[in-house]
Design an enzyme around this catalytic site. Sequence first.
Site, short mmCIF file in Angstrom:
data_model
loop_
_atom_site.label_atom_id
_atom_site.label_comp_id
_atom_site.label_asym_id
_atom_site.label_seq_id
_atom_site.Cartn_x
_atom_site.Cartn_y
_atom_site.Cartn_z
N ASP A 62 0.88 -1.31 -0.06
CA ASP A 62 -0.03 -0.01 -0.05
C ASP A 62 0.76 1.44 0.22
O ASP A 62 2.07 1.27 0.41
CB ASP A 62 -0.76 -0.05 1.29
CG ASP A 62 -2.01 1.11 0.94
OD1 ASP A 62 -3.11 0.66 0.79
OD2 ASP A 62 -1.88 2.20 0.99
N GLN A 81 -15.97 5.69 -3.35
CA GLN A 81 -17.16 6.62 -3.47
C GLN A 81 -17.23 7.37 -2.26
O GLN A 81 -17.52 6.74 -1.13
CB GLN A 81 -18.34 5.89 -3.77
CG GLN A 81 -18.38 5.25 -5.16
CD GLN A 81 -19.56 4.43 -5.13
OE1 GLN A 81 -19.56 3.21 -4.91
NE2 GLN A 81 -20.78 4.97 -5.56
N ARG A 136 -19.90 5.53 -9.20
CA ARG A 136 -18.45 5.03 -9.37
C ARG A 136 -17.80 5.38 -10.28
O ARG A 136 -16.79 5.71 -10.57
CB ARG A 136 -18.81 3.35 -9.59
CG ARG A 136 -19.57 2.62 -8.59
CD ARG A 136 -19.52 1.33 -8.76
NE ARG A 136 -20.22 0.60 -7.73
CZ ARG A 136 -21.66 0.38 -7.32
NH1 ARG A 136 -22.71 0.99 -7.93
NH2 ARG A 136 -21.83 -0.33 -6.22
N ASP A 138 -15.13 -1.93 -14.24
CA ASP A 138 -15.00 -2.48 -15.70
C ASP A 138 -14.02 -1.72 -16.21
O ASP A 138 -13.33 -2.24 -17.16
CB ASP A 138 -16.69 -2.35 -16.07
CG ASP A 138 -17.68 -3.00 -15.39
OD1 ASP A 138 -17.62 -4.19 -15.29
OD2 ASP A 138 -18.42 -2.23 -14.86
N ASP A 193 -23.09 -7.66 -6.85
CA ASP A 193 -24.44 -7.34 -7.29
C ASP A 193 -25.31 -8.58 -7.35
O ASP A 193 -26.32 -8.65 -7.01
CB ASP A 193 -24.58 -6.47 -8.55
CG ASP A 193 -23.21 -5.35 -8.63
OD1 ASP A 193 -23.68 -4.39 -8.34
OD2 ASP A 193 -22.38 -5.73 -8.87
N ARG A 238 -25.83 -9.94 -3.90
CA ARG A 238 -27.06 -9.07 -3.33
C ARG A 238 -28.43 -9.32 -3.66
O ARG A 238 -29.22 -9.70 -3.05
CB ARG A 238 -26.63 -7.54 -3.44
CG ARG A 238 -25.40 -6.97 -2.83
CD ARG A 238 -25.19 -5.72 -3.25
NE ARG A 238 -24.32 -4.95 -2.28
CZ ARG A 238 -23.23 -4.18 -2.82
NH1 ARG A 238 -23.48 -3.64 -3.82
NH2 ARG A 238 -22.62 -3.61 -1.75
N HIS A 280 -20.78 -2.57 -13.30
CA HIS A 280 -20.92 -2.76 -11.91
C HIS A 280 -21.18 -1.48 -11.49
O HIS A 280 -20.50 -0.54 -11.36
CB HIS A 280 -19.54 -3.25 -11.29
CG HIS A 280 -19.69 -3.04 -9.67
ND1 HIS A 280 -20.70 -3.53 -8.96
CD2 HIS A 280 -18.86 -2.14 -8.73
CE1 HIS A 280 -20.40 -3.10 -7.70
NE2 HIS A 280 -19.35 -2.20 -7.60
#
Length: 315
Positions: free
Chosen positions: A36, A84, A90, A125, A150, A153, A177
């Site tokens: 990171d 976000q 997004r 994407d 998704d 979900r 997405h």
Amino acid sequence: MVKVNRVALIGTGFVGSSYAFALLNQGITEELVLIDLNEAKAEGDAMDLNHGLPFSPSRTKIWYGSYADCDQADLVVITAGANQKPGETRLDLVEKNTKIFKGIVDQIMASGFDGIFLVATNPVDILTYAVWKFSGLPKERVIGSGTILDTARFRFLLGEYFDVDTRNVHAYIIGEHGDTELPVWSHADIAGTRISQWTKRHESKQEELDKIFINVRDAAYHIIERKGATYYGIAMGLVRLTKAILRNENSVLTVSAYLEGEYGHNDVYIGVPAVVNRSGIREVVELDLTAEENEKFTHSVTVLKETMNPVLSKY
Ligand SMILES: NC(=O)c1ccc[n+]([C@@H]2O[C@H](COP(=O)([O-])OP(=O)(O)OC[C@H]3O[C@@H](n4cnc5c(N)ncnc54)[C@H](O)[C@@H]3O)[C@@H](O)[C@H]2O)c1
């Protein structure tokens, strides 16, 4: 020296550290290196995770490292970049994260990395396409998490609605997405029985089904409003994908895959069901969509390309 599976994780924020924790708990890889920009965070996570080793199902060597450690990686998972903020879509993140990705991917490739990329950073994407372009690796070895979350979900909410175990629900969300994704109602089933039969039996109203999809599509906004970020669901989805790859499972999962004629589209990464194994994406599964689903999918492709092309043409 015996070759063992190595996963390199780039980005140990909410999503990355949740992924590392879930990966360790499921004992999926022998080695996990954390990288990171915020080195102290990655180092602290490595220390913290190592203290869980006495309780983990198998041994995992975990350390905080650098891009040089990607040379021996089988899989590089990228969860680095901006997330976000409340009210942001997004697609709003595209400029910022593409720039970050250019730097990250160049450093990974400079290490001699020759494995599989798995991308989760948003807009996923477009960033998966960027990784494919920046890395020069074959399309099969660059995978985005796409609509895996998704779809999860959707399966969860349908399971709740019909009071059936979510694992018996088979239904896909495809497309971007993001806001233009769509449910494939025409191929949704529970235990081999079409959703239409379940809705008839339950006397379900169309509004109730529409609401299920809207809750899927807008789930991230609702969670971000409440706790600032979403991470557990996607982390578990990424672990599921990691397992499918490292254990050569040939699992069908909704990922962001490169289309070359499938669904009538070309030169785009987008969420579709695909067979995932040790070589990456073995093949895209082409669902026989209805005319309405096809139209929505095409719209999703168009929005992605219109957002992506002006940004990626700068590189
Ligand atoms: N695909 C999905 O379904 C899904 C779900 C949830 C979140 N996300 C996305 O995942 C991404 C990460 O979200 P988060 O909540 O973990 O954010 P976060 O801010 O908690 O973590 C991001 C991490 O990236 C690191 N980072 C930033 N620039 C870097 C660089 N150049 N090199 C290395 N590391 C760098 C930061 O130091 C930070 O630790 C976001 O883009 C978010 O939208 C995707």
